[in-house]
Structures are given as C-alpha cells and as structure tokens.
Write an enzyme that holds these catalytic residues in place. Structure first.
Site, PDB file in Angstrom:
ATOM      1  N   GLU A   1      -1.636  -7.364   7.915  1.00  0.00           N
ATOM      2  CA  GLU A   1      -0.502  -7.124   8.805  1.00  0.00           C
ATOM      3  C   GLU A   1      -0.864  -7.703  10.159  1.00  0.00           C
ATOM      4  O   GLU A   1      -2.021  -7.691  10.562  1.00  0.00           O
ATOM      5  CB  GLU A   1      -0.249  -5.614   8.916  1.00  0.00           C
ATOM      6  CG  GLU A   1       1.053  -5.242   9.574  1.00  0.00           C
ATOM      7  CD  GLU A   1       2.274  -5.478   8.688  1.00  0.00           C
ATOM      8  OE1 GLU A   1       2.629  -6.643   8.484  1.00  0.00           O
ATOM      9  OE2 GLU A   1       2.873  -4.504   8.224  1.00  0.00           O
TER      10      GLU A   1
ATOM     11  N   HIS B   1       0.843  -1.197   0.000  1.00  0.00           N
ATOM     12  CA  HIS B   1       0.000   0.000   0.000  1.00  0.00           C
ATOM     13  C   HIS B   1       0.877   1.247   0.000  1.00  0.00           C
ATOM     14  O   HIS B   1       2.068   1.196   0.308  1.00  0.00           O
ATOM     15  CB  HIS B   1      -0.950   0.003   1.204  1.00  0.00           C
ATOM     16  CG  HIS B   1      -0.247   0.098   2.529  1.00  0.00           C
ATOM     17  ND1 HIS B   1       0.303   1.262   3.000  1.00  0.00           N
ATOM     18  CD2 HIS B   1      -0.004  -0.839   3.464  1.00  0.00           C
ATOM     19  CE1 HIS B   1       0.854   1.051   4.172  1.00  0.00           C
ATOM     20  NE2 HIS B   1       0.688  -0.230   4.481  1.00  0.00           N
TER      21      HIS B   1
END
Length: 201
Positions: free
Chosen positions: A86, A16
């Site tokens: 994550e 990202h």
C-alpha cells in the site's frame, strides 16, 4: 470461464483480512495495524474455500506469489515485494477518503504508484506470456491491500490512475484477472468465476 480458457494464466488478488482501520474506513498505508480476530478468520475461511488441489487457486498451477511487506498481508514461503505494498499516505495516514482525494491528485502521488504497478505487471506478463495455453504453471497470487489492489486492476486493464473506476473489495476477498483469447496483450477482469466442483469422497 469457458473450458477453452481454463489453461489461460490467471492473477489472483487477495485482500488481507479486516483491521480496526478497515472497519472505520481509515486509510492504512505504512501503519502496521494488525488483523482483528474476525480478519484472521476471513483469511482462513477464504483460503479453505478457494486454495488447494482442484480448487480455484491450485498450487500446482502457481508460478509466483507476491505479498506486500506489511505484516497484515505477509505470510511465509512467498516473495515479498514493495511493488504491491500500500502506498505511504504520510500526513494522510488514518484520515478518510473525503479528506484526502484532492490533495493526493494535486501532489502527483498516483503517478509514482502507477510506475510501481506497471513494473510488477511487466514481471507478471513475462512469467505468463510464454504459457498462455497452459504450457507451464503460470498463475500468480498477489496478497495486498484494498486501495493498491484496486489501483492494480486499473493498471492491469491499461487505464490511467485518475480514471474513475469504482471498484470494491471486501477484506479477506479474492478477485481474478486473466486474459481474453489467450493473448497477453488482452488483459481482462474476470467478472465472476465458477468454483470447481468438489466431489464428496
């Protein structure tokens, strides 16, 4: 990649774009930190350059797209999976690497992450294994976060999580994994890829 390997399936890892915490080096696990304006531009620029018909990531060759459930990685028309999110840092959220590394190791948190990643890798190899010579669209895209993508590369290559393998991935960047010799049991990290030649129309 040599021409003879062009049909070998690939796994594209997209990180990202930049957030305020990637700028400061803070760990961002489950916190929903938005992309900066620059981070949004990083993602758009990378997409324009590498995604499209005849480009590095050709949608016609894609079999699946996996995206972390975190807002900073999520888009529409993709399969969101927690297997590539994550990891939750708990009390470590917002701290720096030097403050965290030994405590994580002591708690065994990396083993849990390895298990999740191995499950996702098995799914990807089940998709790609029967198509090692381009029999069907089998490329896969993962859109996720810096730490988890670096851990994914280790597990893809068969390395233990604790192995010191220093990898870097800039926000908004793309990395490529594939296989040597068209063999699903020979996972490989592509050290560099040449972008397809774009002809002026």
């Amino acid at each position: 990649m040599a021409d003879k390997d062009n049909s070998t399936p690939r796994v594209y890892l997209f990180r990202h774009g930049e957030t305020e915490w990637t700028i400061s080096g803070r760990y961002t696990g489950v916190s929903e930190i938005p992309l900066t304006a620059n981070g949004e531009q990083q993602v758009l620029s990378t997409g324009r350059v590498v995604v499209g018909a005849g480009k590095l990531v050709d949608p016609a060759r894609l079999a699946r797209v996996f995206v972390s459930p975190r807002k900073r990685a999520r888009t529409t028309k993709v399969q969101v999976t927690a297997d590539i999110s994550e990891w939750g840092y708990g009390a470590y959220e917002g701290l720096l690497t030097a403050q965290i590394r030994e405590a994580r190791r002591a708690q065994g948190l990396d083993a849990q992450v390895a298990e999740r990643l191995d499950r996702l890798i098995a799914t990807i190899r089940a998709i790609q294994g029967p198509n090692m010579h381009g029999e069907a669209a089998a490329d896969v895209v993962l859109v996720a976060h810096g730490h988890i993508l670096r851990a994914f590369v280790k597990r893809w290559l068969g390395y233990p999580m604790e192995m010191p393998l220093n990898l870097m991935m800039s926000p908004g960047a793309v990395a490529v994994l594939s296989y040597s010799h068209h063999r699903v049991d020979e996972p490989a990290l592509m050290m560099g890829v040449s972008l397809p030649v774009q002809h002026k129309e």
